[in-house]
Every structure is written in structure tokens, then in C-alpha cells.
Design a protein around this motif. Sequence first.
Motif, PDB file in Angstrom:
ATOM      1  N   LEU A 251       0.838  -1.202   0.000  1.00 34.07           N
ATOM      2  CA  LEU A 251       0.000   0.000   0.000  1.00 34.07           C
ATOM      3  C   LEU A 251       0.874   1.253   0.000  1.00 34.07           C
ATOM      4  O   LEU A 251       1.762   1.413   0.840  1.00 34.07           O
ATOM      5  N   LEU A 252       0.594   2.146  -0.953  1.00 34.96           N
ATOM      6  CA  LEU A 252       1.353   3.394  -1.069  1.00 34.96           C
ATOM      7  C   LEU A 252       0.756   4.449  -0.138  1.00 34.96           C
ATOM      8  O   LEU A 252      -0.410   4.331   0.270  1.00 34.96           O
ATOM      9  N   PRO A 253       1.522   5.482   0.207  1.00 32.92           N
ATOM     10  CA  PRO A 253       1.020   6.504   1.134  1.00 32.92           C
ATOM     11  C   PRO A 253      -0.284   7.157   0.687  1.00 32.92           C
ATOM     12  O   PRO A 253      -1.100   7.555   1.511  1.00 32.92           O
ATOM     13  N   ASP A 254      -0.510   7.258  -0.628  1.00 33.79           N
ATOM     14  CA  ASP A 254      -1.760   7.885  -1.091  1.00 33.79           C
ATOM     15  C   ASP A 254      -2.884   6.865  -1.256  1.00 33.79           C
ATOM     16  O   ASP A 254      -3.887   7.133  -1.910  1.00 33.79           O
ATOM     17  N   MET A 255      -2.698   5.663  -0.653  1.00 31.75           N
ATOM     18  CA  MET A 255      -3.714   4.594  -0.633  1.00 31.75           C
ATOM     19  C   MET A 255      -3.894   3.901  -1.985  1.00 31.75           C
ATOM     20  O   MET A 255      -4.843   3.157  -2.175  1.00 31.75           O
ATOM     21  N   ARG A 256      -2.989   4.146  -2.909  1.00 30.47           N
ATOM     22  CA  ARG A 256      -3.022   3.356  -4.143  1.00 30.47           C
ATOM     23  C   ARG A 256      -2.237   2.077  -3.926  1.00 30.47           C
ATOM     24  O   ARG A 256      -1.386   1.987  -3.038  1.00 30.47           O
ATOM     25  N   CYS A 257      -2.533   1.066  -4.766  1.00 31.09           N
ATOM     26  CA  CYS A 257      -1.841  -0.218  -4.647  1.00 31.09           C
ATOM     27  C   CYS A 257      -0.515  -0.152  -5.404  1.00 31.09           C
ATOM     28  O   CYS A 257      -0.489   0.163  -6.600  1.00 31.09           O
ATOM     29  N   GLY A 258       0.569  -0.476  -4.716  1.00 33.08           N
ATOM     30  CA  GLY A 258       1.871  -0.504  -5.369  1.00 33.08           C
ATOM     31  C   GLY A 258       2.154  -1.817  -6.068  1.00 33.08           C
ATOM     32  O   GLY A 258       3.259  -2.039  -6.581  1.00 33.08           O
ATOM     33  N   ASN A 259       1.148  -2.670  -6.078  1.00 32.41           N
ATOM     34  CA  ASN A 259       1.286  -4.001  -6.688  1.00 32.41           C
ATOM     35  C   ASN A 259       0.128  -4.206  -7.662  1.00 32.41           C
ATOM     36  O   ASN A 259      -0.348  -5.317  -7.859  1.00 32.41           O
ATOM     37  N   TYR A 260      -0.318  -3.098  -8.247  1.00 37.14           N
ATOM     38  CA  TYR A 260      -1.610  -3.093  -8.953  1.00 37.14           C
ATOM     39  C   TYR A 260      -1.704  -4.178 -10.026  1.00 37.14           C
ATOM     40  O   TYR A 260      -2.678  -4.924 -10.079  1.00 37.14           O
ATOM     41  N   ASP A 261      -0.697  -4.276 -10.868  1.00 38.98           N
ATOM     42  CA  ASP A 261      -0.790  -5.221 -11.985  1.00 38.98           C
ATOM     43  C   ASP A 261      -0.694  -6.677 -11.542  1.00 38.98           C
ATOM     44  O   ASP A 261      -1.136  -7.567 -12.260  1.00 38.98           O
ATOM     45  N   ALA A 262      -0.078  -6.913 -10.372  1.00 42.04           N
ATOM     46  CA  ALA A 262       0.102  -8.295  -9.914  1.00 42.04           C
ATOM     47  C   ALA A 262      -0.702  -8.583  -8.643  1.00 42.04           C
ATOM     48  O   ALA A 262      -0.480  -9.594  -7.992  1.00 42.04           O
ATOM     49  N   ARG A 263      -1.644  -7.702  -8.298  1.00 39.66           N
ATOM     50  CA  ARG A 263      -2.387  -7.931  -7.051  1.00 39.66           C
ATOM     51  C   ARG A 263      -3.247  -9.189  -7.183  1.00 39.66           C
ATOM     52  O   ARG A 263      -3.706  -9.524  -8.283  1.00 39.66           O
ATOM     53  N   PRO A 264      -3.471  -9.867  -6.060  1.00 44.32           N
ATOM     54  CA  PRO A 264      -4.259 -11.104  -6.120  1.00 44.32           C
ATOM     55  C   PRO A 264      -5.691 -10.854  -6.599  1.00 44.32           C
ATOM     56  O   PRO A 264      -6.204  -9.740  -6.494  1.00 44.32           O
TER      57      PRO A 264
END
Length: 255
Positions: A94-107
Motif C-alpha cells: 500500500l502506497l502513502p496515497d492509498m493506491r496499490c503498489g502491486n496493482y498489476d500483480a495484485r491477487p
Amino acid sequence: MEISFECTQCGRCCHDLRLTLSVAEARVWAGRGHWVDLLVEGWPWPETYNADGDPDDPASQWRLATSFPVTVGDVPFRVNVRLVARHEGACPYLLPDMRCGNYDARPRICRIYPLESRPFEAMVPARRLCPPEAWGEGLPVLERDGLAADPQAASILAAHRAAMIEDVAVKERLVRVMGWAETAMAGEGLAVCEVAPAVLLEALDVAERGAPEAPLAWRIVTNRESTRAMLADLDCPARLVAAGYGFLGSFSDLG
Ligand code: SF4
Ligand code: SF4
């Protein structure tokens, strides 16, 4: 009936995680050094009574499809093993601005939230972590008549459910490789097997190739003395534990 929803990016669902992963996803998660626990629950499942589950009960059919048979003492059970990314606090991605830092590979489970992953359970907005402003008329339709409105979300949900069924065989071998043979009674809690990422990956490698033939001596873990005593009457091996480490209880440690 329609349920409308739009993510506010509040980040609540990315905290204090308990993400149910497929075997392939667990490999990726553990491969990056994050812990994946095994959460285990079981149902007494007498073979002389409804061994194929209740054909008219979707919950029974889902349990049957996502579990494997074991015996606890002489009592037949079916056991469900979930591979779960469990993380206290913010997800490591989780990035500080609440975006996913693993977006393309998130489960997949991250991609479908807040849809309900289990086919027999209706999605209830009040039980989701999303704030009130994420729901309401005028927002995109999330679900129509109990089905995901977006074809892509529906396809991801279907793939997640299919993996829960396809992975049963390798999970059955995984617990034999690991020598793990404890389950909670479904509805009462979950037995937790905590395993270091590298150990899990190694065990999965072995389990993909095969597993020891010797059956495991399964036993029940419970935090309720009444359950332990009932199981003792059935000559069903059981261990009394306190909720917390190794056991996630649905009830307090009471008799
Ligand atoms: S992987 Fe991304 S979407 Fe999933 S919990 Fe972590 S930060 Fe949230
Ligand atoms: S809890 Fe709901 S609204 Fe908040 S980030 Fe997650 S999906 Fe979006």
C-alpha cells in the motif's frame, strides 16, 4: 435488484489483511518474502449420510468441492485449507496515497473486493469495509440480481472460485508434506499454521510432485471445553487451546 458502488480509495480493505490466495498467488506472495498462513477448518462428514453433500444446498456443494476427506479418530471429516496472506496493519504494497503498489500483480481477491467470493453467500454492503459514501444510486452498478455486473469482474471472480476447487489436490498434498494435521470445527474457528515464506515454497515444490503416502493423525483444535468433551465422547482426538496464536476463534475461550 442492483447494488451500486464506487471505490473511494479509503484503503480500509488494504489493512489488517486476510487475503485468500490461490496456490499460484501464494507462490508469488511468499516468493516476495511475505507470509502466507494455512487456515484450516473441517466438518464432520459421515460417509453413510449424504457423502455427496446436499444437492439443493449451494453451501454444502461448495464445501464438498473445496475440501478433502480425512478421518479424525474414526470420524470422517472434510477439511478446507485456505492459503491466506495475513498482515497486521497496512499491506506491504500500500502506497502513502492509498493506491496499490502491486496493482498489476495484485491477487484476484483484491481485484474483486467488495464482491462476495463464496458462491453461496450474498454480498451485504454493511458487512464490507467500504464507507457509506461508496454505495448508492447514481454510482456504477456493481451487482445485478446477485451477479457481478462488470463482465471482467465476473470473469475474475469465476477464476478465483475455480482456483479454490482446482487447488484442493495440491493443498491436500501440502499438509501431508508439512505434517500438518490440525483443524478447527467449522463455525467455531480456524486452526492457523504459520509457515515462513521459504519453507512454504519448498513444501509447495514437493507437494506439486507428490507427497508421503502415510495418512496423517488428524485432531481437532478448539477453545471450548464443551466441544472438547463432546469430541472425547466420540473418541475424536482434540486439543484445547486459547484463542490467539495458532487458533482464530469465533467464540471467546468459554466452556
Ligand atoms: S495487494 Fe494492493 S490491493 Fe491488495 S491489499 Fe495490498 S495494497 Fe491492497
Ligand atoms: S474498502 Fe472499499 S472503498 Fe475503501 S479502498 Fe477498499 S474497495 Fe475501495
